[in-house]
Scaffold this motif. Structure first.
Motif, PDB file in Angstrom:
ATOM      1  N   ASN A 289      12.892  -5.502  -2.846  1.00 51.26           N
ATOM      2  CA  ASN A 289      11.909  -6.448  -3.347  1.00 51.26           C
ATOM      3  C   ASN A 289      10.906  -5.716  -4.236  1.00 51.26           C
ATOM      4  N   PRO A 290      10.972  -5.956  -5.526  1.00 49.50           N
ATOM      5  CA  PRO A 290      10.114  -5.196  -6.451  1.00 49.50           C
ATOM      6  C   PRO A 290       8.686  -5.720  -6.457  1.00 49.50           C
ATOM      7  N   VAL A 291       7.964  -5.465  -5.384  1.00 56.13           N
ATOM      8  CA  VAL A 291       6.627  -6.037  -5.221  1.00 56.13           C
ATOM      9  C   VAL A 291       5.643  -5.393  -6.192  1.00 56.13           C
ATOM     10  N   SER A 292       4.601  -6.146  -6.502  1.00 53.13           N
ATOM     11  CA  SER A 292       3.572  -5.648  -7.416  1.00 53.13           C
ATOM     12  C   SER A 292       2.595  -4.791  -6.633  1.00 53.13           C
TER      13      SER A 292
ATOM     14  N   PRO B 292       1.918  -0.465  -4.872  1.00 54.26           N
ATOM     15  CA  PRO B 292       2.540   0.818  -4.510  1.00 54.26           C
ATOM     16  C   PRO B 292       3.283   0.748  -3.180  1.00 54.26           C
ATOM     17  N   HIS B 293       4.099  -0.287  -3.015  1.00 57.31           N
ATOM     18  CA  HIS B 293       4.838  -0.429  -1.768  1.00 57.31           C
ATOM     19  C   HIS B 293       6.331  -0.521  -2.047  1.00 57.31           C
TER      20      HIS B 293
ATOM     21  N   PHE C  20      11.939  -4.089   1.149  1.00 53.50           N
ATOM     22  CA  PHE C  20      13.343  -4.487   1.176  1.00 53.50           C
ATOM     23  C   PHE C  20      13.548  -5.543   2.245  1.00 53.50           C
TER      24      PHE C  20
ATOM     25  N   TRP D 224       7.973  -3.714   4.583  1.00 52.44           N
ATOM     26  CA  TRP D 224       7.095  -3.135   3.557  1.00 52.44           C
ATOM     27  C   TRP D 224       6.664  -1.740   4.007  1.00 52.44           C
TER      28      TRP D 224
ATOM     29  N   VAL E 226      -1.959   5.229  -0.005  1.00 52.43           N
ATOM     30  CA  VAL E 226      -2.087   3.878  -0.533  1.00 52.43           C
ATOM     31  C   VAL E 226      -3.236   3.140   0.150  1.00 52.43           C
TER      32      VAL E 226
ATOM     33  N   ILE F  84       8.042  -7.097   8.553  1.00 51.92           N
ATOM     34  CA  ILE F  84       7.525  -5.910   9.225  1.00 51.92           C
ATOM     35  C   ILE F  84       6.709  -5.126   8.209  1.00 51.92           C
ATOM     36  N   TRP F  85       5.464  -4.911   8.558  1.00 49.91           N
ATOM     37  CA  TRP F  85       4.627  -4.079   7.697  1.00 49.91           C
ATOM     38  C   TRP F  85       4.483  -2.702   8.327  1.00 49.91           C
ATOM     39  N   GLY F  86       4.999  -1.703   7.655  1.00 45.42           N
ATOM     40  CA  GLY F  86       4.850  -0.334   8.126  1.00 45.42           C
ATOM     41  C   GLY F  86       3.684   0.304   7.403  1.00 45.42           C
TER      42      GLY F  86
ATOM     43  N   THR G 277       0.910  -0.751   6.701  1.00 47.12           N
ATOM     44  CA  THR G 277       0.162  -1.689   5.878  1.00 47.12           C
ATOM     45  C   THR G 277       0.191  -3.007   6.626  1.00 47.12           C
TER      46      THR G 277
ATOM     47  N   ASP H 116       4.181 -11.033  -1.657  1.00 44.53           N
ATOM     48  CA  ASP H 116       4.633 -10.929  -3.035  1.00 44.53           C
ATOM     49  C   ASP H 116       5.731 -11.968  -3.242  1.00 44.53           C
TER      50      ASP H 116
ATOM     51  N   SER I  52       8.377 -11.774  -4.774  1.00 45.41           N
ATOM     52  CA  SER I  52       9.726 -11.213  -4.722  1.00 45.41           C
ATOM     53  C   SER I  52      10.132 -10.824  -3.309  1.00 45.41           C
ATOM     54  N   SER I  53       9.221 -11.034  -2.359  1.00 39.65           N
ATOM     55  CA  SER I  53       9.453 -10.547  -1.001  1.00 39.65           C
ATOM     56  C   SER I  53       9.645 -11.714  -0.037  1.00 39.65           C
TER      57      SER I  53
END
Lengths: 329, 321, 501
Positions: free
Chosen positions: A170-173, A175-176, A179, A324, B37, C463-465, C467, C472, C474-475
């Motif tokens: 998933n090409p998120v906008s 720095p993450h 998939f 993410w 980040v 699942i946020w690792g 973060t 998004d 696209s997600s």
């Protein structure tokens, strides 16, 4: 109510004193040529948790053999009439098998499914005969078995490709790195179509387990014997016990139980009866079950490689897990 | 390695049983990891705080009082330093309520000039030392450098760490040099420059921060101003977090000095917001926070005048020293 | 070596006494977003078949600002007849226009909407904060940009659907009935409308009754973008309006985001039909912090997880599972962090925590917090001053709660965190999965292999690792178990609006 039904069935069968569940009589003699030995007839059992079991209820229903096909069986055989508690036990078996099955590598799942095809091929004659015994032309039965074996091969090949095809980066906008992967849902119940008894059962259950789910299926009530022969293939194919459990019995009795069971995450129901379809849909809402009810396709459609199989059959019983993670040092 | 220590800010080192010098004498604690980040996200979020009106004026005045007016050039002369000192004592001719700045920061040779010019004021004299800016000299020379600067009148010493040692993992050397420099400082306050732009990652910045604090730093400071990037909001946040953990553990307050790259009034307010929301009120003082800057002061003064008069200012109206 | 001794000694003696002080040494002045350029109409009608139309029954309801309790506007209440009109309009638009239009042309309409949202971004953000109570910095920096991004992302799919389904034959579903919640009003409208249109469906959408305004502004945008009449119909109303949409016989697909209870009712109500359904329901996500994590960043993630949007987030990290060895340090850091949370005027650019969306929701939050106290958990609330007018609840957490407590099991949907401890990764997984929900989870550890180990075992859709609360277009987003089914976003989200063989 259950008890009452049981009594009724028992009464009905008591009218036919010559046939009982555990003391099958062979009809070998009736074929004219007397044999030197008494044939050992098979007791048909459901396949739950890797073992062949009778219904905990002790109930059974009877299936007759078509004319000319009774050589291996009695004219009428007794098949377990699965109960609410059999569903419970089968779901528990499926639940217990889930962790091990979903953790196997997809490659390994594929090999096991391929092994199933090998075993079916070697028992091809028995499967053909079983289908024919339940009525229908021999050549149709042959076609069905061939298609069923090929379908097992088909899904064997899918096992280690599904993720590669449906997963995504998933090409998120930001720095993450993101998939999404397909994951099994859990315990899935299938109410297989009445016909074709083998191909229908296999086409509805194999995509479920290909994706890593475990399954409890209710076989065709018109021809439960073939499902049991198929279960014997399962039992000898390296498939871990509990991954695919095959019950026999009546859909109108068991479908609502499956739909209501909170451990069951999805149900795929091929039902002629519109009221029963609606009931399954409604009961399934209690735990937000992924319910798909369908009017059975015509037999030819099941043979059709475009209509009777495909990625969608697998994808329907997969969850998407999105992950993410930041990228940075 | 115990996770119990993670983030508690306990000292990085313990004396080993040998008692001698060298790496074998130390047991190393892992500093907590830093997620790049998330740190940058947090810093960026705080940078969106909208500081208006009275809060802006108060913040900018505070910023002036926290400034280490700096000149660190080969062409520095007594004349230049004297002018800078004047500016530090009375930043804005029209408004005596603004300032004075916290300190003047110069090379050791110019300490006497600064000291003499600033006599009688509250403005401190800070001197860089320890073979600034590279730190690539023998320890004896660095310590001499430090002692001489103190003898010449420096109130504060801005030392550099040995980044080479830091990056090769010779933390004991880094630690020992800081500890020795602290000793050489005597009564002078010690600011330890990590030169974060050369450390490569926030994890190393955090490790260097913990190490400098454990070795005796009074302040930790981002940069020499000779390397890009110099101070940034996120790197400052990482260092403030090290200070916070040490405070949690010890009750002792360590100071922070971002240096280099802070050029605008808006940036200075962003740093103060970062400070306020990370360490709280106690750190809102020149005793515990400094800006190492040269160009910043005039922009802050322009903004203060803008707030006072309501008109945008012209740069020529402010003295260029 | 003297320093070493000193610091160790200090650490033992003063460790517990040192406290940070977040007082008034430097108080920020109010920084309200300018609203003089915002025009809210006194009355809004229904948007049906490309026209603004009064409801047939002539009923209207008020929408108020939860931060001031002031009435912002009167809004039409759509009845069953209005729903029927809207479905008819959507059906006609589907049959005659939208399903026949080339994907590339559909795409351009959707791109237009995205651009128009960007042009009106500030206005939308301000109205969102006024109507819903969320801080302007969130509506400005999260809701509105993401809404525009969702339209932009999905626009591009409209002429590329052949690539989305691995060459399988596919077709749109028809008329989609969409019912959305009040926590991200505009963004949820975008999540629903954008993929539906891209896949060739037409839409009847109902925003939540407490937050109808931005959906109505979106209807204006759609009108200005000259979308063919009936492609998007916006009906305002409450539960009855939603039920009328869900039960309308000519609706082919229902998409619902909201509570699990209502989701189940909708699922039950469409039994016996062939309507397709996707549900995005509640959650009780575990946010799992290991001792080896970046603890300061984990605290930020905890705050973002539960106090973002006042905790009105279905995927909020409302259960904090902390490795017992770092429980105390996390609680301490969290308390200090909460001291800096600024609660108040949603339109102030420095506000971190806004108003609770409605009086009813405030009541639910209070009830569950009281239950937590009665069950013996220890409550901590940030010492913020609550405004007198409006609906407010301070950022709060509980320690000492057990898995069996209501505050550990039920979705509070407010700024209330329940903190529990674990000892081993297996225990964390077991506790995290011990819920009927499965929408999301967070994992905080510096160890990569641990992230993957945990991520594959947690039964949750997102699942946020290291973060939390990231979104998004696209997600793919959506739940396991009783958090619903179907995904929104990404290629996978297109399946919700397409019939694929």
């Amino acid at each position: 109510m259950e008890g009452k039904k049981k009594t009724q069935e028992a009464e009905r069968t008591s009218d036919r004193p010559s046939v009982t569940g555990d003391a099958p009589m062979t009809r070998g003699e009736s074929r004219g040529k007397a044999k030197a030995r008494l044939r050992v007839a098979k007791a048909y059992k459901m396949y739950v948790g890797g073992a062949f079991v009778r219904s905990e209820s002790g109930r059974y229903f009877q299936v007759e053999s078509a004319k000319g096909h009774a050589d291996a069986d009695a004219d009428v055989v007794n098949v377990p009439r699965g109960s609410r508690k059999d569903v419970r036990d089968a779901v528990l078996a499926a639940k217990n098998a889930l962790g091990g099955w979903e953790k196997r590598t997809p490659f390994n799942r594929g090999q096991i499914l391929y092994r199933l095809a090998e075993v079916m091929e070697s028992r091809r004659a028995e499967l053909v005969e079983s289908i024919a015994r339940a009525g229908g032309a021999l050549e149709d039965a042959e076609r069905e078995v061939e298609a069923a074996i090929d379908r097992a091969v088909y899904y064997a090949g899918w096992a280690d490709k599904v993720s590669g095809v449906v997963a995504s980066h998933n090409p998120v906008s930001g720095p993450h790195f993101g998939f999404s992967l397909p994951e099994p849902m859990g315990v899935v119940c299938v109410l297989a179509p009445e016909r074709p008894s083998l191909l229908g059962l296999l086409s509805t259950t194999l995509p479920v387990i290909t994706g890593g789910n475990t399954c409890v299926a209710l076989a065709s009530a018109e021809d439960p014997r073939t499902a049991i022969v198929f279960s014997e293939c399962l039992a000898t194919s390296d498939l871990p016990g509990g991954v695919l459990n095959v019950l026999t019995g009546h859909a109108d009795e068991l479908a609502p139980v499956m739909a209501k069971h909170r451990e069951v995450i999805a149900i795929d129901a091929w039902l002629v009866d519109a009221d029963l379809r609606a009931k399954v849909q409604a009961e399934g809402a209690d735990n937000v079950k992924r319910v798909k009810v369908r009017v059975p396709m015509d037999p030819d459609s099941w043979l059709d490689e475009r209509r009777g199989q495909g990625l969608s059959w697998i994808e329907r019983h997969l969850e998407t897990k999105t992950v993410w993670h930041p990228m940075g040092v | 390695m115990s996770t119990e220590q993670n983030g508690s800010g306990l000292s990085l080192f313990r004396a080993g049983s040998g008692g001698g010098r060298g790496p074998s004498a130390y047991a190393l604690f892992n500093p907590p990891p830093v997620d790049k980040v998330a740190v940058e996200e947090r810093a960026a979020a705080l940078a969106t705080r909208s500081i208006k009106k009275a809060a802006k004026v108060a913040g900018l005045k505070l910023a002036v009082s926290m400034m280490d007016l700096t000149t660190l050039e080969g062409k520095d002369t007594p004349g230049k330093v004297r002018q800078l000192c004047q500016k530090a004592m009375r930043p804005l001719d029209s408004d005596p309520s603004i300032g004075p700045c916290a300190a003047i920061c110069v090379y050791p040779n110019l300490v006497p000039v600064a000291k003499a010019t600033l006599a009688g004021s509250t403005v401190k004299v800070a001197s860089v030392a320890t073979a600034f800016p590279s730190g690539q000299s023998p320890l004896s020379i660095k310590l001499d450098d430090t002692r001489r600067a103190v003898e010449l009148g420096a109130d504060e010493i801005d030392m550099v760490i040995d980044r080479g040692a830091m990056l090769t993992g010779d933390y004991a050397k880094v630690f020992d040099e800081i500890a020795a420099t602290k000793e050489a400082c005597g009564a002078a306050h010690l600011k330890v420059i990590l030169e974060t732009g050369e450390l490569g990652s926030y994890d190393v910045v955090r490790r260097a921060s913990d190490l400098a604090i454990a070795a005796g730093a009074d302040f930790i400071k981002t940069s020499t101003g000779k390397i890009q990037p110099a101070a940034t909001l996120p790197v400052t946040l990482v260092m403030l977090e090290a200070i916070r953990d040490y405070y949690y553990a010890s009750g002792r307050r360590i100071g922070m000095k971002p240096a280099g790259g802070v050029r605008t009034a808006k940036q200075s307010l962003q740093y103060l917001v970062l400070l306020r929301e990370t360490l709280g009120d106690a750190w809102l003082t020149p005793d515990l926070f400094r800006f190492g800057a040269s160009a910043l002061l005039n922009d802050v003064l322009m903004q203060l005048e803008k707030e006072r008069t309501g008109a945008y200012q012209a740069s020529e109206d402010f003295s260029k020293d | 070596m003297g320093q070493i001794t000193r610091s160790e000694k200090d650490s033992v003696e003063k460790r517990s006494s040192a406290a940070l002080d977040f007082g008034a040494a430097w108080e920020y002045a109010p920084a309200p977003e300018a609203t003089d350029h915002i025009r809210i109409d006194p009355k809004y009608e229904l948007f049906i078949g490309g026209k603004w139309r009064a409801p047939r029954a002539g009923k209207y309801f008020q929408t108020i600002s939860p931060s001031t309790e002031q009435v912002l506007a009167e809004v039409a209440e759509a009845g069953a007849e209005d729903v029927d009109d809207a479905v008819k309009a959507a059906r006609q638009a589907y049959d005659n226009v939208w399903s026949k239009m080339r994907g590339a042309e559909r795409a351009k309409y959707i791109f237009r909407i995205s651009r128009a949202i960007q042009e009106k971004a500030r206005e939308l953000a301000i109205v969102e904060s006024m109507d819903g109570g969320k801080p302007i910095k969130e509506s400005r920096d999260v809701d509105v940009p993401l809404a525009a991004a969702h339209f932009f992302y999905h626009a591009g799919w409209a002429d590329k659907l052949d690539y989305a389904f691995q060459g399988r034959p596919h077709r749109p579903l028809g008329v989609a009935g969409q019912i959305i919640p009040w926590n991200f009003p505009l963004l949820m409208a975008a999540w629903k409308i954008a993929p539906a249109l891209a896949c060739g469906n037409t839409v009847v959408l109902k925003p939540a009754e407490t937050t109808p305004l931005t959906a109505l502004l979106l209807a204006q945008i759609i009108e200005e973008c000259e979308l063919p009449p009936g492609v998007v119909n916006i009906l305002t109303g409450a539960g009855a309006t939603g039920a009328a949409i869900a039960s309308h016989p000519d609706v082919d697909k229902i998409a619902f985001t909201g509570s699990t209870g209502v989701g189940k009712r909708i699922q039950k109500s469409i039994a016996g039909t062939t309507k397709r359904l996707t549900l995005e329901l509640g959650g009780k996500a575990a946010n799992i912090v290991f001792g080896d994590a970046s603890l300061d960043q984990a605290v930020e993630g905890i705050v973002r997880g539960i106090y973002f949007n006042q905790g009105h987030v279905c995927c909020a990290g409302s259960r904090l599972l902390v490795e017992e060895s770092v429980h105390d340090v996390i609680v301490r850091k969290l308390k200090d962090r909460m001291m800096t949370l600024r609660l108040g005027d949603p339109l102030d650019k420095n506000t971190d925590v806004g108003a609770i969306n409605s009086k009813m929701q405030l009541g639910k939050i209070r009830e569950l917090v009281e239950a937590g106290e009665q069950e013996g958990a220890e409550r901590y609330s940030a010492p913020v001053k609550l405004p007198e007018k409006g609906y407010w609840f301070p950022p709060t957490f509980f320690t000492g709660a057990g898995q069996s407590c209501r505050i550990a099991r039920e979705e509070i949907f407010g700024p209330v965190l329940t903190i529990m401890t674990f000892r081993t990764p297996d225990e964390a997984i077991e506790k995290a999965n011990n819920t009927m929900y499965g929408l999301s989870a967070g994992i905080w550890t510096d160890k990569g292999s641990k992230i993957f180990h945990m991520a594959t075992r947690l039964k949750a859709g997102v699942i946020w690792g290291n973060t939390y609360n990231k979104f998004d277009p696209s997600s793919p987003f959506g739940g396991y178990k009783e958090s619903g089914f179907g995904r929104e976003g990404g290629r996978q989200g297109l399946l919700a609006y397409t019939d694929v063989e």
